[in-house]
Design a protein around this motif. Structure first.
Motif, mmCIF file in Angstrom:
data_model
loop_
_atom_site.group_PDB
_atom_site.id
_atom_site.type_symbol
_atom_site.label_atom_id
_atom_site.label_comp_id
_atom_site.label_asym_id
_atom_site.label_seq_id
_atom_site.Cartn_x
_atom_site.Cartn_y
_atom_site.Cartn_z
ATOM 1 N N UNK A 25 0.893 -1.071 0.015
ATOM 2 C CA UNK A 25 -0.035 0.030 -0.004
ATOM 3 C C UNK A 25 0.908 1.188 -0.017
ATOM 4 N N UNK A 26 2.028 1.131 0.786
ATOM 5 C CA UNK A 26 2.854 2.418 0.794
ATOM 6 C C UNK A 26 3.710 2.578 -0.063
ATOM 7 N N UNK A 27 4.017 1.486 -0.868
ATOM 8 C CA UNK A 27 5.030 1.422 -1.833
ATOM 9 C C UNK A 27 4.280 1.800 -3.247
ATOM 10 N N UNK A 28 3.137 1.004 -3.557
ATOM 11 C CA UNK A 28 2.606 1.285 -4.776
ATOM 12 C C UNK A 28 1.387 1.741 -4.779
ATOM 13 N N UNK A 29 0.801 2.264 -3.735
ATOM 14 C CA UNK A 29 -0.663 2.686 -3.672
ATOM 15 C C UNK A 29 -1.058 4.074 -4.459
ATOM 16 N N UNK A 30 0.158 4.730 -4.756
ATOM 17 C CA UNK A 30 -0.352 6.090 -5.296
ATOM 18 C C UNK A 30 -0.769 7.522 -4.588
ATOM 19 N N UNK A 31 -0.737 7.108 -3.391
ATOM 20 C CA UNK A 31 -1.467 8.214 -2.327
ATOM 21 C C UNK A 31 -0.458 9.215 -1.801
ATOM 22 N N UNK A 32 0.862 8.875 -1.931
ATOM 23 C CA UNK A 32 2.176 9.720 -1.762
ATOM 24 C C UNK A 32 1.779 10.130 -0.330
ATOM 25 N N UNK A 33 1.793 11.479 -0.049
ATOM 26 C CA UNK A 33 1.928 11.811 1.457
ATOM 27 C C UNK A 33 0.638 11.952 2.217
ATOM 28 N N UNK A 34 -0.433 11.652 1.705
ATOM 29 C CA UNK A 34 -1.693 11.244 2.208
ATOM 30 C C UNK A 34 -1.651 10.213 3.343
ATOM 31 N N UNK A 35 -0.829 9.302 3.307
ATOM 32 C CA UNK A 35 -0.472 8.245 4.374
ATOM 33 C C UNK A 35 0.331 8.944 5.349
ATOM 34 N N UNK A 36 -0.078 9.260 6.380
ATOM 35 C CA UNK A 36 0.478 10.018 7.774
ATOM 36 C C UNK A 36 1.119 9.335 8.690
ATOM 37 N N UNK A 37 0.694 7.884 8.635
ATOM 38 C CA UNK A 37 1.363 7.305 9.725
ATOM 39 C C UNK A 37 1.380 5.691 9.377
ATOM 40 N N UNK A 38 2.331 4.975 9.902
ATOM 41 C CA UNK A 38 2.373 3.244 9.563
ATOM 42 C C UNK A 38 2.612 2.667 10.987
ATOM 43 N N UNK A 39 1.548 1.970 11.482
ATOM 44 C CA UNK A 39 2.013 1.137 12.700
ATOM 45 C C UNK A 39 2.062 -0.398 12.422
ATOM 46 N N UNK A 40 2.865 -1.320 12.882
ATOM 47 C CA UNK A 40 3.269 -2.442 12.605
ATOM 48 C C UNK A 40 3.234 -3.254 13.987
ATOM 49 N N UNK A 41 2.194 -3.938 14.293
ATOM 50 C CA UNK A 41 1.990 -4.751 15.500
ATOM 51 C C UNK A 41 2.478 -6.034 15.398
#
Length: 348
Positions: A236-252
């Protein structure tokens, strides 16, 4: 269908227990519907996400709204290729029945494991479309279904409601009840962006005000992945095409691989936040990620920032609980509540 979320408060500190008691004793109801209601209204009209918010005059929601909705852009069914190969994902055909054999040798049939295009959507009681809001995208792990695990066992919608955060939930079904981390359509360039666009349309319809459409279609996103959900998150963050719209990633306890993709995303946008919580199963991979980031002069903290919106990278132990229980028992009980309360900019 109406009911109540029940979050057991036994292991909580007094402050969190009182907070949840106030929230959940208020009688918040939730509704769970299927997309047949959506289908009767025709397919959503495609829109292009915009940074321009259309202000709605709607008041905050009076009840929780929760639904399982069929998506055209869901990760499955998927009839494409395995990434970086000319091999079809559905690489087994027995008398016309298609399946996927994983690298570990397990065989899963499409009609049992990769044919569910439903997405769990949740708008919490008190959600205010007029205030700053976030979309939380949750990727479940192995052996999970949306209704049994994300909704009932891990209580992700309930945690969002109890957090008092102005946040909506979008949780797609990945491989159904299987030991498989495949990302399906999300492996394809732009697919995650199209999925988010459709999510905005369904959320606006569920909210009940067409003027909210552009707001849902443009709100910032945080991605939360548990366990095997890391492949979908990385794609999603590599190929999703949303650029800076993703403001955070949390891995549990989810950093089992794709370290380069997460490291690249971290370096590309220092204003966003990244949190990786580990138990013994991902301790070594998290140490490797710290080494990669150190080589690129990226600071890594051993504590989660009290104000996540200011950015930063944190790699932290998940506490003494079990991997299976991490979404409800980690460094605190109900860690999604804790994370969202570190985003006071998005309070309801």
């Amino acid at each position: 269908m109406r009911g109540r979320y029940g979050i057991a408060p036994a292991a909580m500190n007094n402050g969190r227990r009182q907070f949840l008691a106030r929230t959940l004793s208020a009688g918040a109801a939730w509704t769970l519907g299927l997309a047949s209601a959506d289908a009767s209204q025709g397919k959503p009209r495609p829109i292009v996400p915009s940074k321009t918010l259309v202000q709605s005059r709607s008041r905050p929601t009076k009840i929780d709204k929760t639904a399982l909705v069929h998506f055209d852009t869901a990760p499955f069914p998927y009839h494409g290729m395995l990434p970086g190969t000319n091999v079809p994902f559905l690489n087994v055909n027995e008398n016309g029945r298609l399946g996927h054999r994983t690298n570990s040798g397990r065989l899963y049939w499409e009609d049992q494991t990769y044919d569910d295009n439903r997405v769990l959507l949740h708008i919490p009681k008190g959600f205010d479309i007029r205030r700053p809001a976030l979309m939380l995208v949750f990727f479940h792990g192995h052996g999970a279904t949306l209704q049994r695990d994300v909704l009932a066992r891990q209580k992700v919608p309930a945690q969002i409601t109890a957090s008092n955060a102005n946040v909506v939930l979008v949780a797609p079904q990945l491989a159904v009840d299987a030991r498989d981390s495949s990302a399906g359509k999300f492996w394809q360039p732009g697919a995650f962006g199209r999925f988010i666009g459709e999510a905005g349309q369904h959320l606006a319809r569920m909210f009940g005000d067409r003027r909210s459409l552009r707001t849902f279609a443009s709100m910032p996103i945080i991605v939360v992945a548990y366990s095997g959900g890391y492949v979908a998150a990385a794609s999603a963050i590599e190929k999703g095409g949303l650029k800076k719209r993703v403001r955070g990633v949390v891995l549990l306890d989810s950093l089992y691989g794709d370290l380069d993709k997460f490291a690249h995303w971290i370096e590309a946008d220092p204003s966003a936040f990244f949190v990786s919580v580990y138990l013994s199963s991902t301790r070594n991979q998290n140490a490797q990620l710290e080494d990669i980031l150190a080589a690129h002069d990226v600071d890594v903290s051993g504590q989660i920032n009290t104000r996540l919106a200011s950015g930063g990278v944190a790699v932290v132990p998940g506490g003494g609980g079990r991997h299976r229980d991490l979404v409800t028992h980690a460094w605190v009980d109900y860690p999604i509540i804790d994370l969202l309360q570190r985003l006071p900019e998005y309070r309801r």
